[in-house]
Design a protein around this motif. Structure first.
Motif, PDB file in Angstrom:
ATOM      1  N   GLY A  27       0.576  -1.114   0.095  1.00  0.00           N
ATOM      2  CA  GLY A  27      -0.338   0.246   0.060  1.00  0.00           C
ATOM      3  C   GLY A  27       0.389   1.119  -0.145  1.00  0.00           C
ATOM      4  N   THR A  28       2.344   1.344   0.354  1.00  0.00           N
ATOM      5  CA  THR A  28       2.872   2.838  -0.229  1.00  0.00           C
ATOM      6  C   THR A  28       2.937   3.211  -1.595  1.00  0.00           C
ATOM      7  N   PRO A  29       2.949   4.191  -1.588  1.00  0.00           N
ATOM      8  CA  PRO A  29       3.117   4.818  -3.021  1.00  0.00           C
ATOM      9  C   PRO A  29       4.132   3.784  -3.995  1.00  0.00           C
ATOM     10  N   GLN A  30       5.902   3.861  -2.771  1.00  0.00           N
ATOM     11  CA  GLN A  30       6.155   2.767  -3.536  1.00  0.00           C
ATOM     12  C   GLN A  30       6.588   1.728  -3.744  1.00  0.00           C
ATOM     13  N   ALA A  31       5.987   0.789  -3.445  1.00  0.00           N
ATOM     14  CA  ALA A  31       4.895  -0.667  -3.205  1.00  0.00           C
ATOM     15  C   ALA A  31       4.095  -0.460  -4.537  1.00  0.00           C
ATOM     16  N   LYS A  32       3.471   0.576  -4.434  1.00  0.00           N
ATOM     17  CA  LYS A  32       2.109   1.059  -5.566  1.00  0.00           C
ATOM     18  C   LYS A  32       2.807   0.842  -7.297  1.00  0.00           C
ATOM     19  N   LEU A  33       3.866   1.895  -7.384  1.00  0.00           N
ATOM     20  CA  LEU A  33       4.728   2.214  -8.405  1.00  0.00           C
ATOM     21  C   LEU A  33       4.925   0.535  -8.847  1.00  0.00           C
ATOM     22  N   ALA A  34       5.868  -0.145  -7.683  1.00  0.00           N
ATOM     23  CA  ALA A  34       6.398  -1.007  -7.865  1.00  0.00           C
ATOM     24  C   ALA A  34       5.715  -2.298  -8.388  1.00  0.00           C
ATOM     25  N   LEU A  35       4.380  -1.953  -8.019  1.00  0.00           N
ATOM     26  CA  LEU A  35       2.794  -2.852  -8.353  1.00  0.00           C
ATOM     27  C   LEU A  35       1.979  -2.763  -9.964  1.00  0.00           C
ATOM     28  N   ALA A  36       2.274  -1.490 -10.276  1.00  0.00           N
ATOM     29  CA  ALA A  36       2.430  -1.530 -11.614  1.00  0.00           C
ATOM     30  C   ALA A  36       3.864  -1.818 -12.397  1.00  0.00           C
ATOM     31  N   ARG A  37       4.705  -1.435 -12.256  1.00  0.00           N
ATOM     32  CA  ARG A  37       5.248  -2.517 -12.867  1.00  0.00           C
ATOM     33  C   ARG A  37       6.046  -3.169 -12.970  1.00  0.00           C
ATOM     34  N   ALA A  38       4.876  -4.543 -12.213  1.00  0.00           N
ATOM     35  CA  ALA A  38       5.162  -5.930 -11.459  1.00  0.00           C
ATOM     36  C   ALA A  38       4.359  -6.914 -12.544  1.00  0.00           C
TER      37      ALA A  38
END
Length: 664
Positions: free
Chosen positions: A120-131
């Motif tokens: 749920g962190t902004p960093q994790a959300k960006l990483a999720l989009a890339r995944a």
């Protein structure tokens, strides 16, 4: 390194480190590799070090798989207590195995997605989009285009838009456009590819991805006959390529120009450009067979359009030789080549070969149709199962929410009760403390009042004593002056008459003694209560006192500042007695040649200083009451009565100084 990895995996680089472009060096992305190695020498957080190691793994996957795997393992070792690094490690490991074990790669990428979702962190959300973006590529390589498109449309694009990362949004648009382009849906492909170009140019894009977007868009515009838009697009492409000429392979440039000229029916220019593209590609030490085959297929299309059918067949034969390994080509490539051969043989009149390739084309189309039907059925089945699971999950979540709500309410009630009890205890404690402080203050106030009462009684007693002393002084002064003074004066007159009638030396001596006695009586009477103090005030009285006490051995200097007439007679009397006692002490004990007396009145404060240059005395004497004279005690009593301060400084051989402050 095949074309899939160069064209598709390179787009994944956009999701990692600002989508920076790489210089054309012997090792791909050497600039980025050097930058990351330099960063690792600086002090970074564990998370940042892990990300740098993962990026090195990806960059080295283009040139050195051993080093790539080494850096991947180093990054994963840092993920012990970090769910975020664990998720990143699975994603990069999935990317690493895309060339070697595609099913394993998909499992790792799916796992990375599931690990990133709850963070749920902004960093994790960006990483999720890339995944999601990487996972869609893996399904594309598996020829599962339905699943690829589903992930791109339903997961990757919304996540990328939410991340507000323009380059990532452009990358997803590119992949959606690529999917439609591969399925010959050029109108849809053109829309998404245009969005891809627009978003990529807003950020720090990877030139390889933007180059692919331009290439596919030029072909899509050519197929749909949008001539004017195609002309504008090719000019934009020329400007873009000139900017990145040192980073992009020259064969890509000539390939795009050949496609543009083919749809513009400028076949000679098209053939020239594709030949240049083939020549540039063959200059590489390791030529990608599938990429070279696609160039010959493009050349075959140019020759077919220019009615050079035999040349077209020759180009397709080269294509077949290059794609002799089944793993090098996609299913769509086989269908396109079969359809083109069928058309060439029909045009040449070789109907036997035309029928053969027609049957091949039909078989491939049926296979493609059946595969799409199966994919559609499978997709619907997956959706149905997903809906069922979602309903079950919703039910479980509702029950869990109810249980959590009950627990939460119970906890709230407990917290409220505890809070109330704590507040009650706090108020009881504070009240106790307040009462304790109040009692303490009352005791202090009572003690202060007692001390004040004692002080008042002491002052009353002192006042009575001083008043009595002054009255007694007045009485003695009057008795001496009116009583003894009159008797002495009468005796003097009688003795004087006797001397006048019968002169005698003894009588003269008696007269002198009588004069001295009268003078001494007057001095004593004056000291007891100076007449000048009652009649003329403190200033005149002090002047008379200093003159009367001054002698040839001792000079007394008086300095007065301010008007003392505003003081009461009692206050003037006390000041007079204090200075009188100090002068008596100095004359009696100091053997001084000079005495300075200063008195000043300012803001209800009287400041008195008496200094002499006499023999002085040791200060320790003041600590011994038996050695302190009556006169000095009288001074202390009067100073205390007027709420004043007394400061005595003396040093043997250097005189004495007395400073007094009185509140009047």
């Amino acid at each position: 390194m095949n074309l899939r990895k160069l064209c598709l995996l390179s787009l994944l680089m956009l999701c990692l480190c600002g989508y920076s472009s790489a210089l054309q060096t012997p090792i791909p992305y050497q600039k980025e590799i050097d930058s990351l190695l330099q960063k690792l020498k600086t002090k970074e957080s564990t998370e940042q070090v892990a990300e740098d190691l993962f990026e090195l793994s990806l960059y080295y996957s283009y040139s050195d798989s051993a080093k790539a795997h080494q850096y991947l393992l180093q990054g994963k070792r840092l993920a012990k207590n970090s769910p975020y690094i664990q998720a990143l490690g699975n994603r990069y490991e999935g990317m690493f195995f895309m060339d070697y074990d595609l099913p394993k790669s998909i499992v790792l990428l799916e796992r990375s997605v599931e690990q990133l979702k709850p963070l749920g962190t902004p960093q994790a959300k960006l990483a999720l989009a890339r995944a999601y973006n990487t996972l869609s590529t893996a399904y594309q390589w598996q020829d599962n285009h339905m699943r690829m498109l589903e992930i791109l449309m339903n997961d990757a694009l919304p996540a990328a838009v939410a991340s507000k990362d323009d380059v990532l949004i452009g990358t997803v648009y590119y992949k959606i456009g690529l999917n439609y382009w591969n399925n010959l849906q050029y109108e849809l492909a053109s829309t998404y590819l245009q969005n891809a170009i627009t978003y990529l140019q807003k950020g720090n894009y990877d030139p390889y991805i933007l180059n692919e977007s331009f290439k596919l868009q030029v072909i899509a515009l050519g197929v749909t006959g949008k001539r004017e838009t195609s002309n504008t697009m090719i000019e934009n492409f020329r400007q873009f390529f000139n900017t990145h000429r040192t980073e992009l392979p020259a064969n890509e440039y000539h390939y795009v120009l050949s496609a543009y000229h083919r749809y513009a029916k400028q076949y000679r220019q098209a053939r020239t450009e594709i030949d240049r593209a083939i020549q540039e590609l063959k200059k590489n030490e390791k030529v990608n067979p599938r990429e070279l085959a696609s160039y010959y297929y493009q050349r075959a299309l140019i020759n077919f359009a220019d009615l050079e059918f035999k040349a077209a067949l020759a180009d397709l034969d080269v294509n077949d030789e290059l794609l002799i390994n089944p793993g090098l080509g996609f299913f769509q490539d086989s269908l396109n080549i079969s359809a083109l051969k069928k058309r060439i043989y029909e045009t040449l009149g070789d109907y036997k070969s035309a029928v053969f390739w027609s049957n091949q084309t039909d078989v491939l189309k049926d296979t493609l149709l059946n595969r799409r039907i199966r994919e559609s059925i499978l997709a619907n089945e997956i959706k149905y199962q997903s809906l069922q699971k979602e309903n079950e999950i919703k039910t479980l979540l509702a029950e869990k929410e109810k249980t959590a709500s009950d627990i939460r309410n119970t906890r709230i009630i407990i917290v409220l009760i505890m809070t109330i009890l704590i507040l009650i205890g706090y108020f009881i404690f504070k009240n106790h403390q307040k009462n304790k402080r109040l009692l303490h203050h009352q005791e202090i106030n009572a003690l202060q009042k007692l001390q004040e009462e004692k002080q008042k009684q002491k002052l009353v007693s002192l006042d009575a004593m001083l008043q009595g002393e002054e009255k007694e002084r007045n009485r003695l002064s009057r008795d001496l002056h009116d009583g003894l003074g009159s008797v002495l004066a009468s005796i003097r007159y009688k003795v004087l008459d006797l001397q006048l009638s019968q002169p005698n030396d003894r009588v003269d001596s008696v007269l002198k003694d009588m004069d001295y006695a009268i003078s001494e009586m007057r001095r004593i009477s004056h000291n007891l209560m100076p007449e000048a103090l009652r009649r003329f005030g403190l200033e005149i009285s002090l002047e008379d006192l200093c003159k009367s006490l001054q002698n040839p051995q001792t000079k007394i200097e008086l300095q007065l500042y301010g008007s003392f007439r505003e003081l009461s007679m009692d206050q003037q009397t006390h000041i007079y007695r204090i200075i009188q006692e100090l002068l008596y002490n100095s004359l009696k004990h100091s053997f001084a040649s000079n005495i300075l007396v200063q008195a000043s009145l300012e803001d209800h404060m009287v400041f008195i200083t008496v200094e002499d240059n006499g023999v002085g005395f040791p200060m320790e004497i003041l600590d011994e009451e038996s050695k302190v004279g009556v006169g000095l005690n009288n001074v202390k009593i009067r100073v205390n009565y007027l709420h004043g301060k007394l400061d005595i400084r003396s040093e043997e051989g250097r005189g004495t100084s007395v400073d007094i402050e009185l509140f009047v």
